[in-house]
Design a protein around this motif. Structure first.
Motif, mmCIF file in Angstrom:
data_model
loop_
_atom_site.group_PDB
_atom_site.id
_atom_site.type_symbol
_atom_site.label_atom_id
_atom_site.label_comp_id
_atom_site.label_asym_id
_atom_site.label_seq_id
_atom_site.Cartn_x
_atom_site.Cartn_y
_atom_site.Cartn_z
ATOM 1 N N PHE A 95 -12.527 -45.179 11.852
ATOM 2 C CA PHE A 95 -12.543 -45.074 10.396
ATOM 3 C C PHE A 95 -12.286 -43.627 9.979
ATOM 4 C CE2 PHE A 95 -14.826 -49.034 10.943
ATOM 5 C CZ PHE A 95 -14.522 -49.770 9.808
ATOM 6 N N ILE A 96 -11.568 -43.461 8.873
ATOM 7 C CA ILE A 96 -11.327 -42.133 8.312
ATOM 8 C C ILE A 96 -11.763 -42.123 6.844
ATOM 9 C CG2 ILE A 96 -9.464 -41.501 9.908
ATOM 10 C CD1 ILE A 96 -7.471 -42.222 7.661
ATOM 11 N N LEU A 97 -12.065 -40.921 6.348
ATOM 12 C CA LEU A 97 -12.494 -40.766 4.957
ATOM 13 C C LEU A 97 -11.346 -41.107 4.024
ATOM 14 C CD1 LEU A 97 -14.766 -39.825 3.042
ATOM 15 C CD2 LEU A 97 -13.773 -37.532 3.190
ATOM 16 N N ASP A 98 -11.631 -41.955 3.044
ATOM 17 C CA ASP A 98 -10.630 -42.386 2.067
ATOM 18 C C ASP A 98 -10.890 -41.770 0.692
ATOM 19 O OD1 ASP A 98 -8.366 -44.069 1.321
ATOM 20 O OD2 ASP A 98 -9.823 -45.283 0.227
ATOM 21 N N SER A 99 -12.153 -41.742 0.286
ATOM 22 C CA SER A 99 -12.518 -41.180 -1.016
ATOM 23 C C SER A 99 -14.021 -40.933 -1.044
ATOM 24 C CB SER A 99 -12.114 -42.122 -2.156
ATOM 25 O OG SER A 99 -12.850 -43.331 -2.079
ATOM 26 N N ILE A 100 -14.468 -40.245 -2.096
ATOM 27 C CA ILE A 100 -15.899 -39.940 -2.264
ATOM 28 C C ILE A 100 -16.322 -40.357 -3.666
ATOM 29 C CG2 ILE A 100 -17.656 -38.120 -2.334
ATOM 30 C CD1 ILE A 100 -15.878 -36.510 -0.410
ATOM 31 N N ASP A 101 -17.413 -41.114 -3.732
ATOM 32 C CA ASP A 101 -18.041 -41.432 -5.014
ATOM 33 C C ASP A 101 -19.171 -40.416 -5.206
ATOM 34 O OD1 ASP A 101 -16.368 -43.623 -5.324
ATOM 35 O OD2 ASP A 101 -17.825 -45.030 -4.468
ATOM 36 N N LYS A 102 -18.933 -39.448 -6.074
ATOM 37 C CA LYS A 102 -19.906 -38.377 -6.299
ATOM 38 C C LYS A 102 -21.187 -38.927 -6.937
ATOM 39 C CE LYS A 102 -17.566 -34.669 -5.091
ATOM 40 N NZ LYS A 102 -18.001 -33.857 -3.972
ATOM 41 N N ALA A 103 -22.323 -38.417 -6.474
ATOM 42 C CA ALA A 103 -23.633 -38.731 -7.054
ATOM 43 C C ALA A 103 -23.834 -40.233 -7.224
ATOM 44 C CB ALA A 103 -23.804 -37.996 -8.383
#
Length: 190
Positions: free
Chosen positions: A150-158
């Motif tokens: 798996f690789i990082l796709d996006s970040i949902d902040k907070a």
């Protein structure tokens, strides 16, 4: 829609993934009430045991998801679960999640279970990708997912409030193409 009516038994070196059985429910209640499990899944401290009994007793009947118990081969005990759920028709993908209770941590069981279920899905369906979310304060799980490809796709902040602190959710993806590059050559797994 992907049909996941068939519930396989998948054997690895350290774990067996198999359909849930009635005797697994007490362990799953215990695991879900574990402080570390609650923290890393963003769960509340209260579980209705009758609801959970019904939930786990109906997992094998579901055709739109795959829920399997993780069995530690060293002592033949349930240590958690792997789940493939939440079909996304647009992306032709599904969500992956794993839960490891206190008796199964820090021995590579989660890594093997993750790789086994991903292999099963990509070998037995035409899904294009598997996705997952993991909270940023769970680096152990992040390493497991990275080991599985798996690789990082996006970040949902907070995304989660935990003890007064806002925690980001990391969205990760394993595409069929990446899985094939890492694990699959022709008609055999690497």
């Amino acid at each position: 829609m992907i049909n996941l009516k068939y519930k396989p038994t998948i054997e690895g070196n350290k774990v067996i993934l198999r359909p849930f059985e009635s005797q697994d429910i007490d362990f799953m209640v215990e695991a879900l009430e574990d402080k570390e499990v609650m923290k890393f899944t963003g769960s509340s401290a209260f579980f209705d045991k009758e609801f959970l009994i019904n939930w786990y007793n109906t997992r094998n009947e579901q055709v739109d998801r795959l829920d399997l118990a993780i069995i530690d081969k060293a002592n033949n005990t349930v240590v958690g679960e792997v789940v493939i759920n939440e079909y996304d028709e647009i992306k032709h993908s599904m969500n992956f999640r794993i839960l490891i209770g206190p008796g199964g941590r820090n021995r590579g069981l989660g890594t093997e279970a993750t790789i086994l279920v991903c292999d099963y899905i990509f070998l037995n369906t035409d899904l294009k990708e598997l996705t997952l979310g993991v909270y940023a304060f769970n680096p152990r799980a992040q390493r497991v997912y990275e080991k599985a490809g798996f690789i990082l796709d996006s970040i949902d902040k907070a995304d989660l409030e935990y003890e007064g602190e806002m925690i980001d959710a990391l969205n990760m993806v394993l595409t069929r193409k990446r899985w094939e590059e890492i694990y699959y050559k022709g008609d055999t797994l690497n």
